[in-house]
Design a protein around this motif. Sequence first.
Motif, short mmCIF file in Angstrom:
data_model
loop_
_atom_site.label_atom_id
_atom_site.label_comp_id
_atom_site.label_asym_id
_atom_site.label_seq_id
_atom_site.Cartn_x
_atom_site.Cartn_y
_atom_site.Cartn_z
N GLN A 331 0.76 -1.24 -0.13
CA GLN A 331 0.00 -0.04 -0.07
C GLN A 331 0.87 1.19 0.10
O GLN A 331 0.19 2.41 -0.37
CB GLN A 331 -1.04 -0.03 1.19
CG GLN A 331 -2.01 -0.97 1.23
CD GLN A 331 -1.62 -2.41 1.32
OE1 GLN A 331 -0.56 -2.74 1.65
NE2 GLN A 331 -2.58 -3.40 1.38
N GLU A 332 2.09 1.15 0.58
CA GLU A 332 2.93 2.34 0.26
C GLU A 332 4.47 2.18 0.05
O GLU A 332 4.97 1.25 0.56
CB GLU A 332 2.60 3.22 1.69
CG GLU A 332 3.29 2.78 3.01
CD GLU A 332 3.15 3.32 4.18
OE1 GLU A 332 3.06 4.49 4.30
OE2 GLU A 332 2.80 2.77 5.32
N SER A 699 -7.07 1.42 1.11
CA SER A 699 -6.03 0.75 1.08
C SER A 699 -5.94 -0.12 -0.19
O SER A 699 -4.85 -0.30 -0.85
CB SER A 699 -5.77 -0.24 2.31
OG SER A 699 -4.92 -1.21 2.20
N TRP A 703 -2.97 0.00 -3.22
CA TRP A 703 -2.46 -1.32 -3.62
C TRP A 703 -2.29 -1.29 -5.08
O TRP A 703 -1.43 -1.61 -5.69
CB TRP A 703 -2.99 -2.17 -2.88
CG TRP A 703 -2.38 -3.67 -3.18
CD1 TRP A 703 -1.35 -4.40 -2.32
CD2 TRP A 703 -2.36 -4.48 -4.17
NE1 TRP A 703 -0.95 -5.51 -2.94
CE2 TRP A 703 -1.54 -5.54 -4.10
CE3 TRP A 703 -3.37 -4.74 -5.57
CZ2 TRP A 703 -1.47 -6.66 -5.11
CZ3 TRP A 703 -2.95 -5.55 -6.42
CH2 TRP A 703 -2.12 -6.68 -6.21
#
Length: 792
Positions: A331-332, A699, A703
């Motif tokens: 996600q990050e 989220s 992604w």
Amino acid sequence: MARGTAAILSRIRSSRHDVSRFRILPRNRCEWRNPAGSGFDLANPTFLTSLVNMVHLQSASGGPNLRGFRNTIGARPFSSVGEDDDGTIEDRDDVSGISDSMNVENWDASESDCESSMDESGSFSEDVDSGESVGYKQVEFRDPAELYRELRDSLRLRGLKQSDWEMVSEILNYFYKSSWAANQALGIYIGRSFFPTAVSKFRKFLKKKCTVDVCKYLVSIGPGDAAVKFLFPIFVEFCLEEFRDEIKRFRSMIKSADLTKPHTWFPFARAMKRKIIYHCGPTNSGKTYNALQRYMEAKKGIYCSPLRLLAMEVFDKVNALGIYCSLHTGQEKKHVPFSNHISCTVEMVSTEDIYDVAVIDEIQMMADPCRGYAWTRALLGVKADEVHLCGDPSVLNIVRRICSETGDELIEQHYERFKPLVVEAKTLLGDLNNIRPGDCVVAFSRREIFEVKLVIEKLTKHRCCVIYGALPPETRRLQASLFNDPDNEYDVLVASDAVGMGLNLNIRRVVFYSISKYNGDKIVPVPATQVKQIAGRAGRRGSRYPDGLTTTLHLEDLDYLIECLKQPFDDIKKVGLFPFFEQVELFAGQFPDVALSQLLEKFKENCRLDGSYFLCRHDHVKKVANMLQKVQGLSLEDRFNFCFAPVNIRDPKAMFHLLKFASSYSQNLPVNIAMGMPTGSARNDSELLDLETKHQVLSMYLWLSHHFTEETFPYVKKAEAMATGIADLLSESLRNAKWKPESKQAGKPKTQQKEDGYKRPLSLIKGFDKRHERSSEHEKSSRHEHSEKVAV
């Protein structure tokens, strides 16, 4: 591929110039007829000649009568040779390379000048002329290839009783249902899905061509395994002749679904000759600490975490110590300038970059039925001089086996717990008034977590933090920080099994609310491995509570807790695998018009695996694939990527948003979030659930933005800001949560009697209210009695 009769069955062919005959019998014996009356003796034969056993022919040591025996017969594998009309033998390419190894020593392929027969006792029988019809009792001794050709060339069956044919039909039905036959048919590349079709055609063939002798023999033995093993070699010959194209297609499909020898998928890692260090021990033993020390000492390193939460924690810790470290999760991605270290989730580990040190945490997750493939891929593929594995002993043996295959050096470092885990014999006796500061109450459903929190805060002066899997990592970290801080009022933690890994918590005592949980199908006991993992979170070196305690809420659960803690760790036999997209794409070439969900199911049915591996479950992927099937314009790779997005497949709202994202992408439109930002914290459980869903959708968007191009998902900054805001609202909502939790399965009774006799506990809130009512009534009654006494 299956191994057995179909792959190893051999036929013995004899000369047309019959002088004597050697016969293969299905009961581990042979018959030999020698007209010269030699003293040949086979009272105790040293070889097996069963049609259903592996051929094992060898000459007996020191036996002069066996000398030259190997030159009297010629042998070829029946499943790989055929006979042309002119009588010459030629190899069949359709089935080359599928026969198993046979224990046949020094056979010559020369034809014998004589054939003989001999009964089991060693006495000689009369010569049998090759042109003479053999009685039905001798059918079982016939060469299956010869017998098949005779059936194929015979006229239509006549003169058989109706009752006999009914018996033959019953035998063929038994053959149709035989799992043994279906399994053995894989040896000639007749797949399980095609096996019923092949048997149906074989049945029609026998109905038209079956001879009287064969029919009578089948009737004499009746339906059963003996009939199946008699018919199977004939069935094999029939398939090799009738289904050449199907066999070729299935062989090609099997080759494209080959997952054997996965260590060969990473040739550069194999060339490095890595050093594998296994830090083996229970929780709170210092194994991960030591591995991370080596990670931070290295010039370039990567840490592979089982959870985003733990990856973020290591990222913060390493940077706080002055070592530049970047963060990579689904996600990050946070890139720190000049960083040579990476903290990532295990699914995001790169097998292309080279590192000095790699740390793979919770290595026992290789055996996880859904995510195990990620740990297997990391172990086999990461290119690092040193690979540090942290975990319990359950996968130690299989890691040893993998290292022997890869050629890597394995070093084992065993750890013991700093302080032993102590089981408190005195449980809470079902009363949450007995909760103490530093306790962590573990429940296995969201409803029970909030009920426990509400009752504790009603009955006592304690304040509770809450941790469960549906909460964002940021919210869980904040709740953990509140609990660990001794200078605030939050001194009790109520958590799900998510507390078992990924968080450093100052827990004095782990209290199990129950030792059973719903597994999606029924209520089952919590596995011993999970009980040990969760209980082991109690006590932490260097914290306020270095000594770990554990117990249960109810006395009747204590024995199971003690039993679980006494059990040794499981010895895992297999670890997970899942195909890369390139492998799925290759397999899809065999089925150009099949949907992805069906394609994955076919892959599961036909893939080949070594004995150390299993194919991970992909129910989540299949459900998303089914939903996206109606979306046009997506390539196979696009569908594959969308199917792995982190979506809760049981949440209709989240699934709806994933469908909208895929639809916009398929139309080459910028994918919009299309979701409003909540204005305040939750006031009830329904609003709390809505906040959780919205954060999951954001989220999922983040992604997808890392797995597709930036142009297609342009609102990343907006999604990040919204996700942070919702995480803060969730934290505020949990602090103020004083409402009764709602059930996600509306319409079902809250108290369910299961088949195994387990009865789900009644609501703690209802129990508390009932006790409060009884206490009030008792107090009123006592006052009334006291007033009456005073009046008297």
